[in-house]
Design a protein around this motif. Structure first.
Motif: not given
Length: 449
Positions: A234-245, A298-312
């Motif tokens: 799942i790309l570009h997580i934008s809410t804290g609520k989603e992190v827990q998924l 979420g990035v730091l505790d590994d709920h979120i796995d990668v960082i990207a840009t969504d350059h558009a």
């Protein structure tokens, strides 16, 4: 190819920082270690303590070619990417025509082979009626399938429930999703249009493309992936609520469901709409400062796995419109790494974590062949950064074709001095070497997974 020796660098790799040299031969890392000055090189780069990182692998960009080249093109955006330390990118299918067949996809690969300084791969776009084409795709030859659940992408929206179910049940490739509930967004937009017409204050963007819209869609595809054992990203997580998924107890190699954070959701918050306006209008929307903090956590505790840009990128003229007419998206590849390094200076993230989330984990998650690490026999994709070389973003030093940046006026404390792509020194202190283009990414995947 020229042999390259990088001396006296702080090498950030595999969770640690070590001082040493790297020798590159035939486009590959030949050896990395202590003093390697006995190796004969055509090019010697004296790092003098600068930091050497694996080149970033950006798993989500929109380079607008073919069909939208008034905004951007593969040539210009790949140049911006390597100037920003990104050595490989994965590009999205919502071009004109949309990349929803393997034939159209190969046309983009041909353009990139002739015009991209960075390494490249392209997603095949899913629609309500191209499942047969998806099933023909070679999992070792393309990065994945892109499924849009949000309305900003025109007729590429996959809104047929039966089709979505079949894609998740049958697709052998990684599925990357833009997850926003279109019905919720439309209802929210209509409410604000009744009050403001087309000139809705942009500060309401995160209320229109709301937390509920994001969470509902993300949960839906997570549930589908769990049901069918799909490899979902799942790309570009934008809410804290989603992190827990997402799970943070399994090693990445064992995860079937993963998530991405984008640099703009780690940097901006809704407080910035007053100053930046539509120039920070993205889908999904930049939301609250609390969301920003929880995404970083979420990035730091590994709920979120990668960082990207969504350059558009969009043109200045397109962005300078009332809310309903101003498109979402902005240029980010040139400034992603320096923004993350600024967060490092602020004590928010370690250098090792930046490398883990922008290089190591992307290579592992997508099963990219021999990239993303500083290891012998791996492709030499490297970026050298000076952590104490401040500069300010302005329109004279922006490389993206659109000519603007949401970071304009920002002074970054770090600079990218050298970028090496597949063993070729393509960028050195503002100068590009275009003698050799980047390479097509290959993937080492087992269909039995």
């Amino acid at each position: 190819m020229k042999r390259i020796l990088i001396t006296d660098a702080n090498i950030v790799n595999d969770g640690k920082i070590t001082r040493g040299d790297v020798f590159i031969k035939d486009g590959l890392i030949f050896i990395a270690g202590g003093n390697l000055k006995e190796y004969e090189a055509d090019i010697t780069i004296e790092a003098n303590g600068k930091y050497l990182l694996p080149g970033l692998i950006d798993d989500q960009v929109h380079f607008r070619e073919p069909g939208l080249t008034h905004k951007a093109e593969i040539y210009t955006e790949a140049k911006a990417a390597v100037a920003g330390g990104i050595t490989s990118f994965m590009e999205m299918p919502n071009t004109v025509p949309q990349s929803t067949t393997l034939e159209l996809l190969e046309e983009k690969y041909k353009i990139a082979s002739e015009r991209s300084l960075a390494n490249y791969s392209f997603y095949l776009g899913a629609t309500n009626d191209n499942l047969e084409e998806i099933l023909k795709a070679d999992p070792n030859n393309i990065c994945g399938i892109k499924v849009f659940q949000g309305s900003s992408t025109g007729n590429m929206l996959v809104d047929n429930e039966e089709t979505l179910e079949k894609i998740f049940a049958e697709c052998p490739l990684l599925i990357a999703t833009h997850s926003e509930n279109d019905d919720i967004i439309k209802a929210n937009l209509e409410k604000y249009k009744q009050k403001y017409g087309d000139d809705i204050p942009v500060k309401f963007h995160p209320k229109i493309r709301s937390e509920e819209a994001c969470y509902d869609a993300s949960k839906k595809v997570v549930d589908l992936a769990r049901k069918h054992g799909t490899k979902l990203h799942i790309l570009h997580i934008s809410t804290g609520k989603e992190v827990q998924l997402f799970d943070n107890t399994l090693p990445l190699e064992q995860k079937r469901i993963t998530a991405e954070a984008c640099v703009h959701h780690l940097w901006f918050s809704e407080e910035d709409y007053e100053e930046k306006g539509t120039f920070i209008k993205w889908n999904p929307a930049v939301k609250t400062a609390k969301d920003r903090e929880e995404i970083l956590e979420g990035v730091l505790d590994d709920h979120i796995d990668v960082i990207a840009t969504d350059h558009a990128p969009h043109t200045l003229g397109e962005k300078d419109n009332p809310y309903t007419k101003a498109p979402s998206g902005g240029p980010l590849v040139q400034h992603c790494l320096v923004a993350l390094l600024e967060m490092y200076h602020e004590g928010k993230i370690r250098l090792e974590d930046i490398v883990q989330k922008t290089s190591h984990n992307v290579a592992t998650l997508f099963e990219i062949e021999k990239r993303g690490f500083i290891r012998p026999s791996y492709h030499a994709d490297l970026v050298l950064v000076d952590l104490e070389a401040p500069w300010t973003v302005n329109r004279d030093n922006i490389i993206s074709k659109c000519g603007w940046s949401p970071f304009e006026g920002q002074t970054f404390r770090s600079s990218i001095t050298h970028t090496i792509v597949s063993g070729q020194l393509v960028y050195e202190n503002g100068i590009f070497n275009e003698d050799k283009m980047g390479e097509r990414l290959k993937f080492s995947r087992k269909l039995s997974e």
